[in-house]
Design an enzyme around this catalytic site. Structure first.
Site: not given
Ligand code: NAD
Length: 310
Positions: A56, A120
């Site tokens: 990230y 990952h």
């Molecule tokens: P997410 O679905 O959580 O969306 C994040 C987006 O939504 C960001 O732009 C954030 O600012 C916004 N957001 C958060 N809360 C909000 C709200 N209340 N209103 C409007 N917008 C809002 O997607 P993500 O961040 O990709 O996934 C969450 C976490 O999961 C990642 O940060 C990571 O730690 C993990 N993740 C891991 C993998 C993997 O291991 N392959 C893949 C995807 C995500």
């Protein structure tokens, strides 16, 4: 906050987890000061899971998260990071690289151990290598006290049984974009995962931005039809004086079989909004309308990784 047990790890984790990928700037620039305020607000409100990866922001998210957590009692939170993915097309699941990677992450995170170390996006690698080389290397990392538990992450759901049927070295799986309003296909795998007694983490309940008022970022891999359906659903929520992110989160957080749901957050305001969704009932009639709008795009995902792993 609600707490749930993360499978056989026995860890009690908050239903809402802090996804730290935005701290690497993947959704837009983030200042350390704002990131620290977001992390501290999360801790104050009972969020005790923080998930990050060297991938990230090209290691930036780990550094920013490490700075934000500096001085916080180490037993007050569960820290998860990853190995094996270092860029959009940069993967190395070899024993040597992942072992070094853990040490690099510990330095950036400013801790002597993580609670969870995860391979990952394993669909980009050879599952034979994951089972035969990567997981045994992480078992040694664990024996050295640098990680307490081991996990695997990825997009195609088929990868999880393909690994779990061949090893006992996995404590936790992290699935993403498959337990959200537009795609809850992870639900079909829950009985199998329960039987394997692995902890279940679901990430991206907002579909990496699809289910937000601002919509998906430009790099989002979903097909246009999915983006359009989600945008229509977001507009309907707005017309009803509501917010699709709130509805989506309330719905995803309600499943108690999912130990923690990771949401990407980079501001204290987002933390407050999202914590308020824990234990809150979604608006039933609006949920039904949104489901209907999303129906043509339901379960539509995108290719990820090697074709043989899809
Ligand atoms: P997410 O679905 O959580 O969306 C994040 C987006 O939504 C960001 O732009 C954030 O600012 C916004 N957001 C958060 N809360 C909000 C709200 N209340 N209103 C409007 N917008 C809002 O997607 P993500 O961040 O990709 O996934 C969450 C976490 O999961 C990642 O940060 C990571 O730690 C993990 N993740 C891991 C993998 C993997 O291991 N392959 C893949 C995807 C995500």
């Amino acid at each position: 906050m609600q707490y749930r047990t993360l499978g056989k790890t026995g860890l009690r984790v908050s239903a809402l987890g802090f996804g730290a990928s935005p701290l690497g700037g993947v959704f837009g620039p983030v200042e350390q000061e704002d990131a620290t305020r977001a992390v501290r607000a999360a801790l104050d409100r009972g969020v005790n899971v923080f998930d990050v990866s060297p991938y990230y922001g090209d290691t930036k998210a780990e550094t920013v998260l490490g700075n934000a957590l500096a001085g916080v009692a180490r037993d007050g939170y569960c820290l998860a990071t990853k190995v094996g993915r270092y860029g959009p097309d940069d993967f190395d699941f070899s024993a040597g690289r992942v072992t070094r990677s853990v040490d690099e992450s510990l330095r950036r995170l400013r801790v002597d151990h993580v609670d969870l170390i995860q391979c990952h996006d394993i669909e980009f690698g050879s599952l034979d290598q994951i089972v035969g080389e990567t997981l045994p290397a992480l078992r040694r990392v664990r024996e050295q006290g640098k990680a307490r538990f081991v996990g695997i992450t990825g997009l195609p759901l088929a990868i999880f049984p393909r690994v779990l049927d061949r090893t006992d070295d996995v404590d936790v799986v992290l699935s993403y974009c498959h337990y959200a309003l537009n795609d809850d296909t992870l639900a079909g795998l829950l009985p199998y995962l329960r039987q394997k007694d692995v902890g279940i983490i679901s990430a991206s309940p907002l579909g990496m931005g699809l289910l937000t008022g601002q919509g998906a970022p430009a790099w989002h891999p979903a097909p246009e039809a999915v983006k359009a359906a989600c945008a229509r659903a977001a507009a309907r929520c707005r017309d009803r004086g509501s917010d699709i992110a709130r509805l989506a989160l309330q719905w995803s957080l309600a499943n108690e079989e999912i130990a923690t749901t990771l949401v990407g957050m980079a501001s204290a305001e987002a933390v407050d909004k999202n914590v308020a969704c824990v234990g809150a009932e979604p608006d039933g009639p609006l949920l039904a309308e949104v489901r209907e709008i999303l129906a043509p795009a339901y379960g539509v995902t995108w290719p990820s990784g090697r074709p043989e792993n899809d």
